[in-house]
Design an enzyme around this catalytic site. Structure first.
Site, short mmCIF file in Angstrom:
data_model
loop_
_atom_site.label_atom_id
_atom_site.label_comp_id
_atom_site.label_asym_id
_atom_site.label_seq_id
_atom_site.Cartn_x
_atom_site.Cartn_y
_atom_site.Cartn_z
N CYS A 138 15.12 -30.00 42.96
CA CYS A 138 13.71 -30.05 43.33
C CYS A 138 12.79 -30.19 42.12
O CYS A 138 11.59 -30.43 42.28
CB CYS A 138 13.33 -28.81 44.13
SG CYS A 138 13.56 -27.26 43.23
N GLY A 175 21.10 -24.99 54.60
CA GLY A 175 21.90 -25.25 53.40
C GLY A 175 21.91 -24.08 52.45
O GLY A 175 21.51 -22.95 52.78
N GLU A 207 16.67 -19.37 36.33
CA GLU A 207 16.99 -19.41 37.77
C GLU A 207 18.49 -19.47 37.97
O GLU A 207 19.24 -20.01 37.17
CB GLU A 207 16.32 -20.61 38.44
CG GLU A 207 16.91 -21.95 38.06
CD GLU A 207 16.63 -23.02 39.10
OE1 GLU A 207 16.80 -22.73 40.29
OE2 GLU A 207 16.26 -24.14 38.70
N GLN A 232 24.23 -26.16 41.16
CA GLN A 232 23.84 -27.55 41.38
C GLN A 232 24.51 -28.47 40.37
O GLN A 232 24.91 -29.59 40.70
CB GLN A 232 22.31 -27.66 41.30
CG GLN A 232 21.60 -26.96 42.46
CD GLN A 232 20.11 -26.80 42.22
OE1 GLN A 232 19.65 -26.78 41.08
NE2 GLN A 232 19.35 -26.68 43.29
N ARG A 236 14.01 -31.90 39.01
CA ARG A 236 14.50 -32.86 38.03
C ARG A 236 15.41 -33.90 38.68
O ARG A 236 16.04 -33.64 39.70
CB ARG A 236 15.25 -32.15 36.90
CG ARG A 236 16.55 -31.48 37.30
CD ARG A 236 17.18 -30.74 36.11
NE ARG A 236 16.26 -29.72 35.62
CZ ARG A 236 15.61 -29.82 34.45
NH1 ARG A 236 15.80 -30.86 33.68
NH2 ARG A 236 14.81 -28.86 34.06
N SER A 296 14.36 -24.78 33.66
CA SER A 296 13.93 -24.76 35.06
C SER A 296 12.47 -24.40 35.19
O SER A 296 11.85 -23.88 34.25
CB SER A 296 14.78 -23.75 35.85
OG SER A 296 16.14 -24.11 35.85
N TYR A 305 20.10 -23.55 49.81
CA TYR A 305 18.76 -23.04 49.47
C TYR A 305 18.22 -22.17 50.60
O TYR A 305 17.51 -21.18 50.34
CB TYR A 305 17.82 -24.21 49.20
CG TYR A 305 17.07 -24.06 47.89
CD1 TYR A 305 17.76 -23.95 46.70
CD2 TYR A 305 15.69 -23.99 47.86
CE1 TYR A 305 17.09 -23.81 45.50
CE2 TYR A 305 15.01 -23.84 46.65
CZ TYR A 305 15.72 -23.75 45.49
OH TYR A 305 15.05 -23.59 44.31
N ALA A 306 18.54 -22.53 51.84
CA ALA A 306 18.11 -21.70 52.96
C ALA A 306 18.78 -20.33 52.90
O ALA A 306 18.14 -19.30 53.19
CB ALA A 306 18.44 -22.39 54.28
N GLU A 322 20.21 -20.76 40.76
CA GLU A 322 20.78 -21.83 41.57
C GLU A 322 21.26 -23.03 40.75
O GLU A 322 22.16 -23.76 41.16
CB GLU A 322 19.76 -22.34 42.60
CG GLU A 322 19.46 -21.37 43.72
CD GLU A 322 18.34 -20.41 43.36
OE1 GLU A 322 17.80 -20.55 42.24
OE2 GLU A 322 18.02 -19.53 44.17
#
Length: 414
Positions: free
Chosen positions: A47, A193, A116, A122, A49, A111, A195-196, A118
């Site tokens: 979200c 997903g 972060e 990724q 980059r 980030s 992120y959810a 996550e």
């Protein structure tokens, strides 16, 4: 030679990142198929980059220029933006700078929310996708694996470890000025997903318990059952009774006609491409908190990276670059030693030697190679890989073509 083209939240608009996330991955894959000098590619799209990591066959300025222009042309066409606009929002890293950049990215130091959690996942998934597509290469494999290893080291050896930093948590912290009591808030999560899942965990950490999930693709039941939350069957009905909506899906874009005018509602859009159309902000009673707004608030002191983490990343990048520069020389030396070894093993077998003799010979070869291999890496880190190549040719009669561009860059960064 390794190249990285990056458009990220520091230098590119959210709109451009959104367009790249849709069109550019396929364009990058086409480069591997159609351009002989591109031997590998890994695409990282998040979200904040879009990055294309390329393995270029020749360490030449001309090849580098052609590769960059080819990537820009392909990405611009696929994303429906002009090449000039894209060029103005793209940074290019090459050689050792690629490792330094990716290691910092994977460790969360680049980030929107520094540190972060996550991003490391990724990065791993980006490598996996490249493997599935058949676009990765040996050097890219090593680069991304070292990035993951470096990220673990940064988290375990700095105060970023256990800090529970994420874009979701920052968004909820910002939303807390609008939500007076999370324990009483009715929250609707759109998406099922990773992120959810992170959003549900962050919401619970804030104290929220009345959480529903809605999936445009119909995958809500399994997601909800695994997390003990309710399933919303209709988005308009669930939205009409919610206090907060968090969107993080790739399956839908919500427009103004999906909301009830006059109903006080906070909508947090974490999707890229965006899940919520800008016209939603014009609906009476609805407040929209999107990635652009969140990004503007991400420079808070509490989210800045410690110097120790930066130092760890720089050290890891230097080590990787030295190993990459040393690779051809070590390979050449091992090839020469192993050729001699196999000849000696065959001769010993012909004279009646047993398995123990062969094992001893192979162990001896490994011991003899260890010291020179370590020394070659040390000399590569000092920028002296050309001397190593000359010594191998003089003493062993083997040629090892040094990665000149890498060797020079390592020397300059030492």
């Amino acid at each position: 030679m390794l190249l990285c083209l990056t458009a990220n939240h520091r230098i590119a608009s959210l709109e451009l990142l959104e367009r790249l996330s849709v069109g550019a991955p396929a364009a990058t894959r086409a480069l591997v198929d159609n351009e002989s000098f591109v031997t590998g590619a890994v695409v990282l799209a998040t979200c904040s980059r879009f990055e294309a990591y390329l393995d270029i066959d020749e360490p030449l300025t001309a090849a580098r220029t052609v590769a960059v222009e080819s990537v820009l042309d392909s990405m611009a066409a696929a994303s429906q933006v002009s090449v000039s606009e894209l060029r103005a929002s793209i940074a290019v890293h090459e050689g050792p700078a690629v490792a330094a950049h990716l290691f910092a990215v994977t460790s969360g130091l680049e980030s929107v929310v520094v540190g972060e959690e996550e991003i490391s996942g990724q990065v791993s998934r980006a490598l996996h996708a490249a493997r599935v597509d058949g676009t990765t290469s040996g050097d890219l494999e090593r680069l991304f694996q070292k990035a993951t290893h470096t990220s673990r080291g940064v988290r375990n050896r700095t105060d970023l470890h256990g800090a529970h930093r994420s874009l979701v948590r920052l968004a909820l912290d910002l939303a807390s000025s609008r939500v007076t009591d999370w324990t009483k808030a009715r929250v609707l999560v759109v998406g099922t997903g990773r992120y959810a899942a992170t959003a549900v965990g962050a919401l619970r950490a804030q104290g929220a318990s009345d959480i529903e999930v809605y999936s445009p693709s119909g995958r809500a039941s399994a997601f909800a059952a695994a997390r003990g939350i309710a399933v919303a069957q209709s988005f308009p009905l669930a939205a009409a009774s919610a206090d907060v909506i968090v969107t993080c899906t790739t399956d839908a874009v919500l427009h103004a006609d999906s909301f009830t005018p006059g109903h006080r509602l906070l909508v947090i859009d974490l999707g890229l491409p965006r899940n919520v159309a800008p016209d939603v902000a014009s609906v009476a009673g609805v407040e929209l908190l999107d990635l652009e707004t969140i990004r503007l608030h991400a420079s808070l002191d509490e989210f800045q990276a410690p110097e120790h983490a930066r130092a760890l990343v720089c050290t890891a990048a230097s080590e990787f670059s030295a190993d990459l520069a040393a690779g051809p020389a070590i390979t050449a030396l091992r090839g020469e030693v192993h050729a001699v070894l196999e000849a000696e093993v065959a001769r010993a077998r012909a004279r009646g030697a047993d398995d123990a003799t062969e094992a001893a010979l192979r162990h001896l070869a490994g011991v003899l190679l260890h010291g020179p291999s370590v020394r070659i890496r040390e000399l590569a880190a000092e920028g002296r890989i050309a001397e190593v190549a000359s010594a191998l040719e003089l003493l062993h009669g083997v040629r090892a073509e040094p990665a000149a561009a890498i060797a020079d860059d390592v020397a300059h960064s030492a």
